[in-house]
Design an enzyme around this catalytic site. Structure first.
Site, short mmCIF file in Angstrom:
data_model
loop_
_atom_site.label_atom_id
_atom_site.label_comp_id
_atom_site.label_asym_id
_atom_site.label_seq_id
_atom_site.Cartn_x
_atom_site.Cartn_y
_atom_site.Cartn_z
N ARG A 280 0.84 -1.22 0.00
CA ARG A 280 0.00 0.00 0.00
C ARG A 280 0.87 1.26 0.00
O ARG A 280 0.59 2.23 0.72
CB ARG A 280 -0.94 0.04 1.21
N GLU B 274 -3.76 4.18 6.28
CA GLU B 274 -3.57 3.87 4.86
C GLU B 274 -3.91 5.09 3.98
O GLU B 274 -3.15 5.40 3.06
CB GLU B 274 -4.45 2.68 4.49
N SER C 155 -10.33 0.60 4.10
CA SER C 155 -9.48 0.30 5.27
C SER C 155 -8.75 1.55 5.70
O SER C 155 -8.06 2.17 4.90
CB SER C 155 -8.43 -0.76 4.91
C1 LIG Z 1 -15.08 1.34 0.22
C2 LIG Z 1 -13.61 1.44 -0.13
C3 LIG Z 1 -12.89 0.28 -0.37
C4 LIG Z 1 -11.52 0.35 -0.70
N1 LIG Z 1 -10.85 -0.81 -0.91
C5 LIG Z 1 -9.52 -0.77 -1.24
C6 LIG Z 1 -8.80 -1.97 -1.48
O1 LIG Z 1 -9.33 -3.08 -1.42
N2 LIG Z 1 -7.49 -1.87 -1.77
C7 LIG Z 1 -6.86 -0.68 -1.88
O2 LIG Z 1 -5.65 -0.67 -2.17
N3 LIG Z 1 -7.52 0.48 -1.67
C8 LIG Z 1 -8.84 0.47 -1.36
N4 LIG Z 1 -9.52 1.64 -1.13
C9 LIG Z 1 -8.81 2.92 -1.19
C10 LIG Z 1 -8.94 3.66 -2.55
O3 LIG Z 1 -10.06 3.24 -3.25
C11 LIG Z 1 -7.72 3.44 -3.44
O4 LIG Z 1 -6.56 3.83 -2.77
C12 LIG Z 1 -7.82 4.24 -4.76
O5 LIG Z 1 -6.73 3.93 -5.59
C13 LIG Z 1 -7.87 5.74 -4.53
O6 LIG Z 1 -8.19 6.35 -5.75
P1 LIG Z 1 -8.71 7.83 -5.83
O7 LIG Z 1 -8.73 8.20 -7.28
O8 LIG Z 1 -9.98 7.97 -5.11
O9 LIG Z 1 -7.53 8.59 -5.09
P2 LIG Z 1 -7.62 9.92 -4.19
O10 LIG Z 1 -8.29 9.59 -2.91
O11 LIG Z 1 -8.17 11.04 -4.97
O12 LIG Z 1 -6.08 10.19 -3.92
C14 LIG Z 1 -5.34 9.33 -3.10
C15 LIG Z 1 -3.88 9.80 -3.11
O13 LIG Z 1 -3.36 9.66 -4.43
C16 LIG Z 1 -2.93 10.92 -4.94
N5 LIG Z 1 -3.33 10.93 -6.36
C17 LIG Z 1 -4.57 10.71 -6.86
N6 LIG Z 1 -4.53 10.76 -8.21
C18 LIG Z 1 -3.25 11.02 -8.56
C19 LIG Z 1 -2.59 11.20 -9.81
N7 LIG Z 1 -3.22 11.11 -10.98
N8 LIG Z 1 -1.25 11.49 -9.79
C20 LIG Z 1 -0.57 11.59 -8.62
N9 LIG Z 1 -1.16 11.42 -7.40
C21 LIG Z 1 -2.48 11.15 -7.38
C22 LIG Z 1 -3.63 11.97 -4.11
O14 LIG Z 1 -2.90 13.15 -4.07
C23 LIG Z 1 -3.70 11.27 -2.77
O15 LIG Z 1 -2.47 11.41 -2.12
C24 LIG Z 1 -10.88 1.61 -0.80
C25 LIG Z 1 -11.64 2.77 -0.58
C26 LIG Z 1 -12.99 2.69 -0.25
C27 LIG Z 1 -13.77 3.95 -0.03
#
Ligand SMILES: Cc1cc2nc3c(=O)[nH]c(=O)nc-3n(C[C@H](O)[C@H](O)[C@H](O)COP(=O)(O)OP(=O)(O)OC[C@H]3O[C@@H](n4cnc5c(N)ncnc54)[C@H](O)[C@@H]3O)c2cc1C
Length: 340
Positions: free
Chosen positions: A166, A336, A240
């Site tokens: 992660r 996380e 998580s």
């Molecule tokens: C119900 C639920 C279940 C989940 N299950 C999992 C799971 O099973 N496994 C898992 O690994 N994660 C899980 N997650 C966490 C999350 O979905 C992932 O980490 C996902 O990849 C985040 O994507 P996002 O576009 O929403 O990122 P954001 O929340 O918008 O950003 C997260 C981080 O990434 C950075 N970021 C975003 N986009 C970019 C980009 N294009 N370039 C550079 N930096 C960037 C942001 O600055 C921030 O630091 C879960 C979340 C939820 C709500």
């Protein structure tokens, strides 16, 4: 046309915790040209930056006194093959789950274990998303990113991203310094199921999947996740909230002597990964409430917004969990999501 800039922009609808916060400046970008145009804007020089995807892995604890850049780069294209993999490039703004499903329909399986993870493709490398026995790093070729300092596009390999559990350099040294525009996935030409993860194996067995295909794994993962994880559309959360802590073999043995039912998974090198959810449940915090924040009733690893919670309240709940677990087990749980 340069991207449109907004001031004092509300972020509540753009983070899955549903927390209230404003961005001093906000814009949406679809290309490297948009980023070049932003770099030339004198009003934004020297301001802190926050790159935003789907907002499903961050906790906003206050207004952001800088520029929030929402990544909306579209696209999906096949680049051909390299060795034993198909290479597919996806735009950072594409929805992750929809991309997994679309690739499956195109006959390009390999990501089905990562189905239903919320968020964008561009954020997938940031924490090397993982679930049900698979991590993005196992299906990753390279990425294209915008480097804010040099104002240029750069290509990065897996080694340069420094993927961990992660984790990647984008959560540390490169946070706010590079923006991922596109990710090139490497999907196996000779697909084999990844079905070793206990929950998944059980679900597949119940569904009579003696030799499951990729679609069967996709369906099983979606079913388990729908059952187990609170839906952010119903109750604000970021999945998580804590990583599973890794302890030495000796520390694990000492804990096992006191707590024989402790859940742990042996790691290469002799360390043991403990189930953080088990630790939280063991200290009696599953379903707990603190102010308007809480710990989910169904999944102890998930912190929730019970309605109108501020980021600071959720952080206070997180702190309470960390302290109680540390007191009981001598283990400090690391968050996380990215805390802003
Ligand atoms: C119900 C639920 C279940 C989940 N299950 C999992 C799971 O099973 N496994 C898992 O690994 N994660 C899980 N997650 C966490 C999350 O979905 C992932 O980490 C996902 O990849 C985040 O994507 P996002 O576009 O929403 O990122 P954001 O929340 O918008 O950003 C997260 C981080 O990434 C950075 N970021 C975003 N986009 C970019 C980009 N294009 N370039 C550079 N930096 C960037 C942001 O600055 C921030 O630091 C879960 C979340 C939820 C709500």
């Amino acid at each position: 046309m340069p991207p449109r800039l907004h001031q004092q922009y509300p972020l509540r609808g753009l983070n899955s915790f549903g927390v209230e916060a404003r961005a001093r400046w906000f814009c949406r970008v679809r290309s490297a040209e948009d980023l070049a145009a932003l770099a030339a804007d004198p009003r934004l020089g020297g301001l802190p930056r926050l790159v935003l995807g789907g907002g499903s892995n961050l906790l906003l604890t206050r207004d952001f006194d800088g520029l929030v850049i929402k990544v909306e780069v579209p696209g999906l294209r096949e680049l051909g093959e390299a060795g034993d993999a198909w290479l597919v490039e996806v735009g950072a703004g594409e929805n992750w789950h929809m991309t997994v499903e679309r690739l499956l329909a195109m006959g390009r399986p390999g990501l089905e274990n990562l189905a239903l993870i919320p968020g964008s493709c561009g954020a997938a490398p940031v924490q090397n998303i993982g679930a049900y026995g698979l991590e993005l790093a196992q299906r990753f070729d390279s990425l294209a990113a915008w480097d804010f300092a040099s104002r240029r596009l750069v290509r990065m390999t897996a080694a340069e991203c420094a993927f961990g559990y992660r984790d990647s350099l984008f959560k540390h040294a490169l946070a706010g310094r590079r923006l991922i525009l596109a990710v090139t996935l490497a999907l196996p030409k000779r697909w084999r199921p990844v079905e070793g993860y206990a929950d998944l194996a059980r679900e597949l067995k119940e569904r009579d999947g003696a030799r499951p295909d990729a679609r069967a794994i996709f369906d099983a993962v979606v079913a388990i996740r729908r059952r187990k994880l609170p839906d952010p559309a119903v109750i604000g959360n970021a999945g998580s909230f804590f990583k599973n802590p890794v302890v030495s073999r000796e520390a694990h043995q000492a804990l096992m002597a006191r707590y024989p039912s402790l859940v742990g998974y042996p790691q290469p090198g002799g360390c043991v990964k403990l189930a953080a959810g088990w630790l939280i449940e063991a200290v009696g915090l599953k379903g707990a409430t603190l102010g308007r924040a809480g710990v989910s009733e169904t999944q102890a690893l998930v912190l929730v917004n019970r309605g109108g919670a501020t980021g600071a309240e959720i952080l206070a709940m997180a702190r309470e969990v960390q302290e109680r677990v540390a007191e009981a087990f001598g283990v400090w749980l690391e968050p996380e999501p990215v805390i802003v």
